[in-house]
Design a protein around this motif. Structure first.
Motif, PDB file in Angstrom:
ATOM      1  N   PRO A 292       8.143  78.831  56.678  1.00  0.00           N
ATOM      2  CA  PRO A 292       9.445  78.045  56.583  1.00  0.00           C
ATOM      3  C   PRO A 292       9.962  79.252  55.787  1.00  0.00           C
ATOM      4  O   PRO A 292       9.304  79.572  54.646  1.00  0.00           O
ATOM      5  N   LEU A 293      10.844  78.188  55.461  1.00  0.00           N
ATOM      6  CA  LEU A 293      12.348  79.079  55.094  1.00  0.00           C
ATOM      7  C   LEU A 293      11.751  79.145  52.972  1.00  0.00           C
ATOM      8  O   LEU A 293      11.319  78.077  52.871  1.00  0.00           O
ATOM      9  N   PRO A 294      12.294  79.536  52.419  1.00  0.00           N
ATOM     10  CA  PRO A 294      11.829  79.516  51.391  1.00  0.00           C
ATOM     11  C   PRO A 294      12.824  78.621  50.162  1.00  0.00           C
ATOM     12  O   PRO A 294      12.129  77.515  49.174  1.00  0.00           O
TER      13      PRO A 294
ATOM     14  N   SER B 253      11.772  75.246  50.839  1.00  0.00           N
ATOM     15  CA  SER B 253      10.607  74.873  51.383  1.00  0.00           C
ATOM     16  C   SER B 253       9.861  74.439  50.451  1.00  0.00           C
ATOM     17  O   SER B 253       9.962  75.071  49.293  1.00  0.00           O
ATOM     18  N   THR B 254       9.062  72.862  50.288  1.00  0.00           N
ATOM     19  CA  THR B 254       8.441  72.251  49.383  1.00  0.00           C
ATOM     20  C   THR B 254       7.027  72.045  49.337  1.00  0.00           C
ATOM     21  O   THR B 254       6.351  72.465  48.723  1.00  0.00           O
ATOM     22  N   HIS B 255       7.034  72.938  50.955  1.00  0.00           N
ATOM     23  CA  HIS B 255       5.240  72.580  51.329  1.00  0.00           C
ATOM     24  C   HIS B 255       5.516  73.913  51.873  1.00  0.00           C
ATOM     25  O   HIS B 255       6.425  75.455  52.461  1.00  0.00           O
ATOM     26  N   ASP B 256       3.583  74.619  52.074  1.00  0.00           N
ATOM     27  CA  ASP B 256       3.699  76.166  52.972  1.00  0.00           C
ATOM     28  C   ASP B 256       3.699  75.820  53.877  1.00  0.00           C
ATOM     29  O   ASP B 256       4.151  77.252  55.143  1.00  0.00           O
ATOM     30  N   MET B 257       3.108  74.905  54.867  1.00  0.00           N
ATOM     31  CA  MET B 257       2.946  75.088  56.588  1.00  0.00           C
ATOM     32  C   MET B 257       3.109  73.531  56.747  1.00  0.00           C
ATOM     33  O   MET B 257       3.103  72.298  56.112  1.00  0.00           O
ATOM     34  N   ALA B 258       3.439  72.992  57.954  1.00  0.00           N
ATOM     35  CA  ALA B 258       3.597  71.707  58.693  1.00  0.00           C
ATOM     36  C   ALA B 258       2.704  71.964  59.752  1.00  0.00           C
ATOM     37  O   ALA B 258       3.253  72.855  60.247  1.00  0.00           O
TER      38      ALA B 258
END
Length: 100
Positions: A49-51, A53-58
């Motif tokens: 994810p882009l920096p 983002s609030t999560h590590d993965m999706a």
């Protein structure tokens, strides 16, 4: 068509050096559920994810109809993948489902 999007963060106890391998396993096994779980049309694991983002993965999935979200969630193959490759390593789950 229904989109089911789930996001996670790594548990703090998962060492940084293990995280790429864990994401690779998650991607391979979650994406591999297409063709196994009825109604699951596509699955794309997001590991970079882009920096902002609030999560590590999706995981971004597409299912045929709204009822298929429950089928997917309780399908034995999905439960096995989640219990083996996802849940032991993640926290902070967020989810949204929407119909198009």
């Amino acid at each position: 068509m229904v989109h089911h999007i789930v996001m996670w963060n790594f548990r703090s106890e998962v060492p940084e050096e293990e995280r790429p391998a864990r994401m690779k396993d998650m991607a391979e096994h979650l994406e591999g559920l297409v063709g196994t779980v009825p109604g699951l049309l596509s699955a794309k694991f997001v590991s970079a994810p882009l920096p902002s983002s609030t999560h590590d993965m999706a995981l971004v999935t597409t299912l045929e109809k709204a009822e298929d979200v429950a089928v997917y969630g309780s399908h034995p193959a999905h439960v096995n993948v989640a219990d083996t490759y996802v849940r032991p390593y993640v926290c902070g789950r967020a989810c949204i489902d929407y119909e198009e």
